[in-house]
Write a protein that holds these residues in place. Structure first.
Motif, PDB file in Angstrom:
ATOM      1  N   VAL A  24       0.856  -1.185   0.000  1.00 20.33           N
ATOM      2  CA  VAL A  24       0.000   0.000   0.000  1.00 20.33           C
ATOM      3  C   VAL A  24       0.888   1.230   0.000  1.00 20.33           C
ATOM      4  O   VAL A  24       1.866   1.322   0.741  1.00 20.33           O
ATOM      5  CB  VAL A  24      -0.978  -0.011   1.206  1.00 20.33           C
ATOM      6  N   ARG A  25       0.571   2.168  -0.892  1.00 19.48           N
ATOM      7  CA  ARG A  25       1.339   3.401  -1.037  1.00 19.48           C
ATOM      8  C   ARG A  25       0.457   4.602  -0.760  1.00 19.48           C
ATOM      9  O   ARG A  25      -0.731   4.600  -1.086  1.00 19.48           O
ATOM     10  CB  ARG A  25       1.889   3.522  -2.464  1.00 19.48           C
ATOM     11  N   ARG A  26       1.070   5.650  -0.187  1.00 18.26           N
ATOM     12  CA  ARG A  26       0.374   6.925  -0.026  1.00 18.26           C
ATOM     13  C   ARG A  26       0.667   7.787  -1.241  1.00 18.26           C
ATOM     14  O   ARG A  26       1.825   7.999  -1.604  1.00 18.26           O
ATOM     15  CB  ARG A  26       0.860   7.644   1.235  1.00 18.26           C
ATOM     16  N   ILE A  27      -0.394   8.300  -1.874  1.00 18.88           N
ATOM     17  CA  ILE A  27      -0.242   9.196  -3.016  1.00 18.88           C
ATOM     18  C   ILE A  27      -0.721  10.579  -2.578  1.00 18.88           C
ATOM     19  O   ILE A  27      -1.913  10.826  -2.386  1.00 18.88           O
ATOM     20  CB  ILE A  27      -1.064   8.710  -4.231  1.00 18.88           C
ATOM     21  N   ASP A  28       0.216  11.488  -2.393  1.00 23.06           N
ATOM     22  CA  ASP A  28      -0.099  12.798  -1.832  1.00 23.06           C
ATOM     23  C   ASP A  28      -0.877  13.665  -2.819  1.00 23.06           C
ATOM     24  O   ASP A  28      -0.614  13.653  -4.016  1.00 23.06           O
ATOM     25  CB  ASP A  28       1.187  13.524  -1.441  1.00 23.06           C
ATOM     26  N   GLU A  29      -1.811  14.431  -2.280  1.00 24.24           N
ATOM     27  CA  GLU A  29      -2.481  15.477  -3.058  1.00 24.24           C
ATOM     28  C   GLU A  29      -2.062  16.832  -2.496  1.00 24.24           C
ATOM     29  O   GLU A  29      -1.201  17.490  -3.071  1.00 24.24           O
ATOM     30  CB  GLU A  29      -4.002  15.293  -3.023  1.00 24.24           C
ATOM     31  N   ILE A  30      -2.590  17.236  -1.342  1.00 24.49           N
ATOM     32  CA  ILE A  30      -2.174  18.497  -0.728  1.00 24.49           C
ATOM     33  C   ILE A  30      -2.200  18.357   0.788  1.00 24.49           C
ATOM     34  O   ILE A  30      -2.907  17.515   1.342  1.00 24.49           O
ATOM     35  CB  ILE A  30      -3.086  19.693  -1.119  1.00 24.49           C
ATOM     36  N   GLU A  31      -1.432  19.201   1.458  1.00 21.01           N
ATOM     37  CA  GLU A  31      -1.607  19.397   2.891  1.00 21.01           C
ATOM     38  C   GLU A  31      -2.741  20.396   3.058  1.00 21.01           C
ATOM     39  O   GLU A  31      -2.788  21.423   2.360  1.00 21.01           O
ATOM     40  CB  GLU A  31      -0.325  19.916   3.547  1.00 21.01           C
ATOM     41  N   ALA A  94     -17.096  25.336  -3.139  1.00 24.98           N
ATOM     42  CA  ALA A  94     -17.413  26.441  -2.244  1.00 24.98           C
ATOM     43  C   ALA A  94     -16.266  26.709  -1.277  1.00 24.98           C
ATOM     44  O   ALA A  94     -16.028  27.856  -0.882  1.00 24.98           O
ATOM     45  CB  ALA A  94     -18.702  26.128  -1.473  1.00 24.98           C
ATOM     46  N   ASN A  95     -15.549  25.673  -0.889  1.00 27.04           N
ATOM     47  CA  ASN A  95     -14.407  25.831   0.002  1.00 27.04           C
ATOM     48  C   ASN A  95     -13.240  26.396  -0.804  1.00 27.04           C
ATOM     49  O   ASN A  95     -12.742  25.744  -1.721  1.00 27.04           O
ATOM     50  CB  ASN A  95     -14.044  24.461   0.589  1.00 27.04           C
ATOM     51  N   PRO A  96     -12.768  27.600  -0.494  1.00 25.40           N
ATOM     52  CA  PRO A  96     -11.688  28.204  -1.295  1.00 25.40           C
ATOM     53  C   PRO A  96     -10.426  27.348  -1.357  1.00 25.40           C
ATOM     54  O   PRO A  96      -9.706  27.373  -2.355  1.00 25.40           O
ATOM     55  CB  PRO A  96     -11.416  29.532  -0.585  1.00 25.40           C
ATOM     56  N   ALA A  97     -10.148  26.585  -0.300  1.00 31.69           N
ATOM     57  CA  ALA A  97      -8.939  25.768  -0.283  1.00 31.69           C
ATOM     58  C   ALA A  97      -9.038  24.584  -1.227  1.00 31.69           C
ATOM     59  O   ALA A  97      -8.010  23.970  -1.546  1.00 31.69           O
ATOM     60  CB  ALA A  97      -8.675  25.273   1.142  1.00 31.69           C
ATOM     61  N   TRP A  98     -10.240  24.241  -1.678  1.00 32.44           N
ATOM     62  CA  TRP A  98     -10.455  23.106  -2.570  1.00 32.44           C
ATOM     63  C   TRP A  98     -10.812  23.540  -3.977  1.00 32.44           C
ATOM     64  O   TRP A  98     -10.899  22.712  -4.876  1.00 32.44           O
ATOM     65  CB  TRP A  98     -11.579  22.218  -2.038  1.00 32.44           C
ATOM     66  N   ASN A  99     -11.033  24.813  -4.171  1.00 35.26           N
ATOM     67  CA  ASN A  99     -11.573  25.312  -5.437  1.00 35.26           C
ATOM     68  C   ASN A  99     -10.486  25.416  -6.507  1.00 35.26           C
ATOM     69  O   ASN A  99      -9.435  26.017  -6.294  1.00 35.26           O
ATOM     70  CB  ASN A  99     -12.207  26.688  -5.223  1.00 35.26           C
ATOM     71  N   GLY A 100     -10.763  24.820  -7.656  1.00 32.78           N
ATOM     72  CA  GLY A 100      -9.885  24.990  -8.805  1.00 32.78           C
ATOM     73  C   GLY A 100      -8.461  24.539  -8.593  1.00 32.78           C
ATOM     74  O   GLY A 100      -7.528  25.186  -9.075  1.00 32.78           O
ATOM     75  N   LEU A 101      -8.255  23.425  -7.910  1.00 31.29           N
ATOM     76  CA  LEU A 101      -6.890  22.951  -7.666  1.00 31.29           C
ATOM     77  C   LEU A 101      -6.186  22.576  -8.970  1.00 31.29           C
ATOM     78  O   LEU A 101      -6.825  22.223  -9.962  1.00 31.29           O
ATOM     79  CB  LEU A 101      -6.897  21.735  -6.739  1.00 31.29           C
ATOM     80  N   ASP A 102      -4.870  22.657  -8.932  1.00 31.02           N
ATOM     81  CA  ASP A 102      -4.029  22.238 -10.061  1.00 31.02           C
ATOM     82  C   ASP A 102      -2.811  21.539  -9.473  1.00 31.02           C
ATOM     83  O   ASP A 102      -1.728  22.109  -9.374  1.00 31.02           O
ATOM     84  CB  ASP A 102      -3.628  23.445 -10.910  1.00 31.02           C
ATOM     85  N   THR A 103      -2.989  20.305  -9.044  1.00 31.35           N
ATOM     86  CA  THR A 103      -1.913  19.557  -8.399  1.00 31.35           C
ATOM     87  C   THR A 103      -1.373  18.481  -9.341  1.00 31.35           C
ATOM     88  O   THR A 103      -1.948  18.197 -10.389  1.00 31.35           O
ATOM     89  CB  THR A 103      -2.408  18.876  -7.099  1.00 31.35           C
ATOM     90  N   ASP A 104      -0.284  17.860  -8.914  1.00 31.54           N
ATOM     91  CA  ASP A 104       0.363  16.821  -9.717  1.00 31.54           C
ATOM     92  C   ASP A 104      -0.040  15.422  -9.257  1.00 31.54           C
ATOM     93  O   ASP A 104       0.717  14.466  -9.417  1.00 31.54           O
ATOM     94  CB  ASP A 104       1.879  16.987  -9.665  1.00 31.54           C
ATOM     95  N   PHE A 105      -1.227  15.283  -8.720  1.00 33.58           N
ATOM     96  CA  PHE A 105      -1.669  14.008  -8.159  1.00 33.58           C
ATOM     97  C   PHE A 105      -1.577  12.864  -9.168  1.00 33.58           C
ATOM     98  O   PHE A 105      -1.042  11.792  -8.858  1.00 33.58           O
ATOM     99  CB  PHE A 105      -3.101  14.133  -7.641  1.00 33.58           C
ATOM    100  N   LEU A 109       0.587   9.441  -8.951  1.00 33.02           N
ATOM    101  CA  LEU A 109      -0.025   8.120  -9.020  1.00 33.02           C
ATOM    102  C   LEU A 109       0.629   7.280 -10.121  1.00 33.02           C
ATOM    103  O   LEU A 109       0.954   6.103  -9.921  1.00 33.02           O
ATOM    104  CB  LEU A 109      -1.525   8.271  -9.274  1.00 33.02           C
ATOM    105  N   THR A 110       0.850   7.898 -11.257  1.00 29.46           N
ATOM    106  CA  THR A 110       1.491   7.190 -12.371  1.00 29.46           C
ATOM    107  C   THR A 110       2.917   6.801 -12.024  1.00 29.46           C
ATOM    108  O   THR A 110       3.359   5.675 -12.321  1.00 29.46           O
ATOM    109  CB  THR A 110       1.453   8.066 -13.635  1.00 29.46           C
ATOM    110  N   ALA A 111       3.661   7.712 -11.387  1.00 23.22           N
ATOM    111  CA  ALA A 111       5.044   7.421 -11.016  1.00 23.22           C
ATOM    112  C   ALA A 111       5.129   6.279 -10.014  1.00 23.22           C
ATOM    113  O   ALA A 111       6.139   5.572  -9.950  1.00 23.22           O
ATOM    114  CB  ALA A 111       5.694   8.676 -10.436  1.00 23.22           C
ATOM    115  N   ALA A 112       4.055   6.068  -9.239  1.00 23.17           N
ATOM    116  CA  ALA A 112       4.019   4.967  -8.279  1.00 23.17           C
ATOM    117  C   ALA A 112       3.652   3.647  -8.926  1.00 23.17           C
ATOM    118  O   ALA A 112       3.601   2.615  -8.251  1.00 23.17           O
ATOM    119  CB  ALA A 112       3.021   5.288  -7.169  1.00 23.17           C
TER     120      ALA A 112
END
Length: 310
Positions: A24-31, A94-105, A109-112
Motif C-alpha cells: 500500500v502506497r500513499r499518493i499525496d495530493e495536498i496538505e 465552495a471551500n476556497p482551499a479546494w476550489n480549482g486545484l491544479d496539483t500533480d496528483f 499516481l502514475t510514477a508509483a
C-alpha cells in the motif's frame, strides 16, 4: 483571484508499507490549510493536544491539528486498487482551499506504478467532496472517469442515503462533476456491506464504519505478514485516539461515529496492525497502543517502494 494550488517541482516519491503479499502506497495530493483542524475538529483545542505530547511535531503544531489529503494505492491479488480519490483538479468548490486545484496528483499516481488506465478498482469510503474528486477529470468541457477500466465501489447504504437526500448546491455540484459521470458510464457499483465486512479483492475487505456518514466503510487489508486498516473519516486525526469522543463538525451521527471509532481502535490496539489515516499528515501510519487508559499511535513511517511496471 485564483485559489488554485500551483504544481510543485519536488521530485516524485512513493511512500508505502509492505504487508507481505499486499503493498500500500500513499499518493499525496495536498496538505490541508492550517484552519482546517479547528473547523473540522473544534474540540481538539490546544489544551487537548497538550494532553497527548506524542502528537507533536508530526501531527500537530503548537496550537492546532494538522491534516492532509491523499489516496492509498494498493496492490493485492494482482489488482491495482485506489482507495479514495481526494479533492481533484479544476473542480468548482465552495471551500476556497479546494476550489480549482491544479496539483500533480495523477503524475504521482502514475510514477508509483498506477497509471489511470491500469487501475482495476476504485474504493470510495464515503461520498464526500474530498474523497471523490479524482473520480473524474476534465476532458474539454466534459467530466469523464479518470480510471476508464476500473470498477468504482461504495456501500449501497451510502449510495442510497445520498440518493434520498435533498442536496444543497455545493453537494449537487460535487455529484454532478465527480459521481454522476462515473455512474452514467456504468462504472459505479454500490455493494452490500454486512456487519462482518465484504471482501472485494483478495485480502481487501470493506468494513462498516458508520457515523461520519450512514454508509461509510473503512478498508481492511489482510496481507500475508500483517494487517492494516484504512480509516476513511472514521478517524480524521490521531488526536481522536487519545480522545475518541472528539467528533467532526460534519458527522451525520456524532454518537454513532464515536462508537465506530471506539470499536475500530479496540480491534487494532496492541496488535501489529497498521492504522492508515486518510487525513493523517506524514508519517500517516502507525500501530495503536493502550496507554494510561487511552490510545496512542506509534508512528511507522513508510519506505520508498519502487513502482511496478504497469
Amino acid at each position: 483571484m485564483s485559489t488554485a494550488t500551483p504544481r510543485q517541482a519536488a521530485p516524485f516519491a512513493s511512500t508505502g508499507w509492505s504487508l507481505g503479499d499486499i503493498a500500500v502506497r500513499r499518493i499525496d495530493e495536498i496538505e490541508l490549510p492550517r484552519q482546517t483542524g479547528p473547523w473540522l475538529l473544534p474540540a481538539a483545542t490546544k489544551e487537548v493536544l497538550d494532553e497527548a505530547s506524542w502528537l507533536r511535531p508530526d501531527f500537530a503544531d503548537a496550537e492546532v491539528p494538522r491534516l492532509a489529503s491523499h489516496s492509498f494505492a494498493v496492490e493485492a491479488g494482482g489488482l491495482r486498487i485506489v482507495v479514495d480519490t481526494g479533492i481533484g483538479n479544476a473542480k468548482p468548490r465552495a471551500n476556497p482551499a479546494w476550489n480549482g486545484l491544479d496539483t500533480d496528483f495523477l503524475e504521482r499516481l502514475t510514477a508509483a506504478g498506477f497509471p489511470p488506465e491500469s487501475v482495476d478498482l476504485v474504493i470510495t469510503t464515503h461520498l464526500h467532496t474530498d474523497h471523490v474528486g479524482w473520480n473524474t477529470r476534465l476532458a474539454g468541457e466534459e467530466w469523464i472517469p479518470t480510471f476508464p477500466n476500473a470498477r468504482y465501489l461504495t456501500s449501497r447504504t451510502e449510495w442510497d442515503h445520498w440518493a434520498a437526500t435533498d442536496l444543497d448546491e455545493a453537494r449537487t455540484q460535487m455529484f454532478r462533476d465527480s459521481v454522476h459521470p462515473v455512474r452514467d458510464a456504468g462504472q459505479y457499483d454500490p455493494v452490500d456491506v454486512p456487519d462482518q465486512g465484504r471482501e472485494v479483492a483478495p485480502g481487501v475487505l470493506l468494513v462498516p464504519a458508520p457515523g461520519h456518514t450512514p454508509g461509510q466503510v473503512a478498508v481492511e487489508l489482510r496481507g500475508s505478514d500483517r494487517r492494516a486498516l484504512i480509516s476513511g473519516d472514521s478517524i480524521h486525526h490521531p488526536v481522536q485516539l487519545s480522545h475518541p469522543h472528539i467528533h467532526s463538525c460534519v458527522d451525520t451521527d456524532p454518537a454513532q461515529a464515536v462508537r465506530t471509532r471506539a470499536r475500530l481502535l479496540d480491534t487494532l490496539a496492541d496488535t501489529d496492525a497498521l492504522l492508515l489515516g486518510t487525513h493523517f499528515p506524514q508519517p500517516t501510519a502507525g500501530t495503536v497502543r493502550r496507554e494510561n487508559g487511552r490510545y496512542r499511535l506509534l508512528a511507522e513511517p513508510g519506505v520508498e517502494i519502487a513502482a511496478t511496471v504497469a
